[in-house]
Write a protein that holds these residues in place. Sequence first.
Motif, short mmCIF file in Angstrom:
data_model
loop_
_atom_site.label_atom_id
_atom_site.label_comp_id
_atom_site.label_asym_id
_atom_site.label_seq_id
_atom_site.Cartn_x
_atom_site.Cartn_y
_atom_site.Cartn_z
N GLN A 1 0.83 -1.18 0.00
CA GLN A 1 0.00 0.00 0.00
C GLN A 1 0.87 1.25 0.00
O GLN A 1 1.92 1.28 0.61
CB GLN A 1 -0.90 0.00 1.25
CG GLN A 1 -1.96 -1.06 1.24
CD GLN A 1 -2.77 -1.07 2.51
OE1 GLN A 1 -2.27 -0.69 3.55
NE2 GLN A 1 -4.00 -1.53 2.45
N VAL A 2 0.40 2.29 -0.68
CA VAL A 2 1.10 3.56 -0.70
C VAL A 2 0.51 4.43 0.39
O VAL A 2 -0.70 4.45 0.60
CB VAL A 2 0.95 4.24 -2.08
CG1 VAL A 2 1.62 5.60 -2.09
CG2 VAL A 2 1.53 3.33 -3.16
N GLN A 3 1.37 5.16 1.10
CA GLN A 3 0.89 5.98 2.20
C GLN A 3 -0.02 7.07 1.68
O GLN A 3 0.25 7.70 0.66
CB GLN A 3 2.05 6.60 2.95
CG GLN A 3 3.12 5.64 3.42
CD GLN A 3 2.54 4.47 4.17
OE1 GLN A 3 2.46 3.36 3.66
NE2 GLN A 3 2.10 4.71 5.38
N PRO A 4 -1.11 7.36 2.41
CA PRO A 4 -1.98 8.46 2.02
C PRO A 4 -1.28 9.80 2.24
O PRO A 4 -0.32 9.89 3.00
CB PRO A 4 -3.20 8.30 2.93
CG PRO A 4 -2.72 7.51 4.09
CD PRO A 4 -1.63 6.63 3.59
N VAL A 5 -1.79 10.84 1.61
CA VAL A 5 -1.21 12.18 1.71
C VAL A 5 -2.32 13.14 2.10
O VAL A 5 -3.36 13.19 1.43
CB VAL A 5 -0.57 12.62 0.38
CG1 VAL A 5 -0.03 14.04 0.50
CG2 VAL A 5 0.54 11.65 -0.01
N GLU A 6 -2.10 13.92 3.16
CA GLU A 6 -3.08 14.88 3.63
C GLU A 6 -2.77 16.29 3.10
O GLU A 6 -1.61 16.65 2.92
CB GLU A 6 -3.09 14.95 5.17
CG GLU A 6 -3.43 13.66 5.88
CD GLU A 6 -2.19 12.90 6.29
OE1 GLU A 6 -2.31 12.03 7.18
OE2 GLU A 6 -1.11 13.15 5.72
N LEU A 24 -6.03 8.88 -1.04
CA LEU A 24 -5.87 7.48 -0.66
C LEU A 24 -5.23 6.72 -1.82
O LEU A 24 -5.86 5.88 -2.46
CB LEU A 24 -7.22 6.88 -0.30
CG LEU A 24 -7.93 7.51 0.89
CD1 LEU A 24 -9.35 6.97 1.01
CD2 LEU A 24 -7.16 7.22 2.17
N PHE A 25 -3.96 6.98 -2.10
CA PHE A 25 -3.29 6.28 -3.17
C PHE A 25 -3.28 4.78 -2.91
O PHE A 25 -2.96 4.35 -1.82
CB PHE A 25 -1.84 6.77 -3.30
CG PHE A 25 -1.74 8.23 -3.63
CD1 PHE A 25 -1.23 9.11 -2.69
CD2 PHE A 25 -2.13 8.72 -4.85
CE1 PHE A 25 -1.12 10.45 -2.99
CE2 PHE A 25 -2.02 10.05 -5.15
CZ PHE A 25 -1.51 10.93 -4.22
N GLY A 26 -3.61 4.01 -3.94
CA GLY A 26 -3.47 2.58 -3.83
C GLY A 26 -4.36 1.93 -2.80
O GLY A 26 -4.01 0.89 -2.26
N ARG A 27 -5.51 2.55 -2.53
CA ARG A 27 -6.41 1.93 -1.55
C ARG A 27 -6.87 0.58 -2.07
O ARG A 27 -7.35 0.46 -3.17
CB ARG A 27 -7.61 2.84 -1.29
CG ARG A 27 -8.48 2.37 -0.13
CD ARG A 27 -9.70 3.28 0.01
NE ARG A 27 -10.64 3.04 -1.08
CZ ARG A 27 -11.57 2.10 -1.08
NH1 ARG A 27 -11.68 1.28 -0.06
NH2 ARG A 27 -12.38 1.96 -2.11
N THR A 78 -10.29 9.90 -2.66
CA THR A 78 -10.04 11.10 -1.86
C THR A 78 -11.06 11.16 -0.73
O THR A 78 -12.25 11.00 -0.96
CB THR A 78 -10.15 12.38 -2.70
OG1 THR A 78 -9.21 12.33 -3.77
CG2 THR A 78 -9.86 13.60 -1.85
N MET A 79 -10.55 11.42 0.46
CA MET A 79 -11.41 11.51 1.63
C MET A 79 -11.26 12.93 2.18
O MET A 79 -10.14 13.45 2.28
CB MET A 79 -10.97 10.48 2.66
CG MET A 79 -11.89 10.30 3.82
SD MET A 79 -11.46 8.82 4.77
CE MET A 79 -9.78 9.21 5.24
N THR A 80 -12.38 13.54 2.53
CA THR A 80 -12.39 14.93 2.96
C THR A 80 -12.94 15.05 4.37
O THR A 80 -13.85 14.31 4.75
CB THR A 80 -13.25 15.77 2.00
OG1 THR A 80 -12.67 15.69 0.68
CG2 THR A 80 -13.31 17.21 2.41
N ASN A 97 -5.82 7.81 7.85
CA ASN A 97 -5.44 6.39 7.78
C ASN A 97 -6.42 5.69 6.86
O ASN A 97 -7.63 5.75 7.07
CB ASN A 97 -5.43 5.77 9.17
CG ASN A 97 -4.77 4.39 9.16
OD1 ASN A 97 -5.29 3.46 8.58
ND2 ASN A 97 -3.63 4.29 9.83
N GLY A 98 -5.89 5.05 5.86
CA GLY A 98 -6.73 4.44 4.85
C GLY A 98 -7.23 3.05 5.18
O GLY A 98 -8.03 2.50 4.43
N ASP A 99 -6.81 2.49 6.27
CA ASP A 99 -7.11 1.08 6.55
C ASP A 99 -7.47 0.90 8.01
O ASP A 99 -6.60 0.72 8.86
CB ASP A 99 -5.90 0.22 6.18
CG ASP A 99 -6.15 -1.26 6.33
OD1 ASP A 99 -5.19 -2.04 6.19
OD2 ASP A 99 -7.31 -1.64 6.59
#
Length: 121
Positions: A1-6, A24-27, A78-80, A97-99
């Motif tokens: 998984q790729v880390q998300p970026v805020e 959420l890259f690579g979710r 994308t999460m807002t 956190n994507g997971d």
Amino acid sequence: QVQPVEFGGGLVQTGGSLTLSCALFGRTPGIFASGWFRQAPGKDREFVAGIVWHRGTTHYADSVQGRFTISSNDAKTTMTLQMTDLKPNDTAVYYCNGDLDYTLVPNPGYWGQGTQVTVSS
């Protein structure tokens, strides 16, 4: 998984609003939930809001209920986090956190780098 970026942190006065975004890259499809957490100086990281993907339901900490809104785009990439009526106690580094598991506990390997939110009194 790729880390998300805020994105989207900053300085705002009490009562103001800010919107944070998380890429959420690579979710991985099938992940139960994703969410936002925050950590104030000297305090533990705490849950703020989360989305359970297959139900489309949202969950909030009591401290932000009614003031913050979590959402995502249709592609779920994308999460807002829309934050209104901000208070000095909302000052913290906000993390995506994507997971999250079925109890909304975050996967420790899937944190973003965080974005600072400062609310001045």
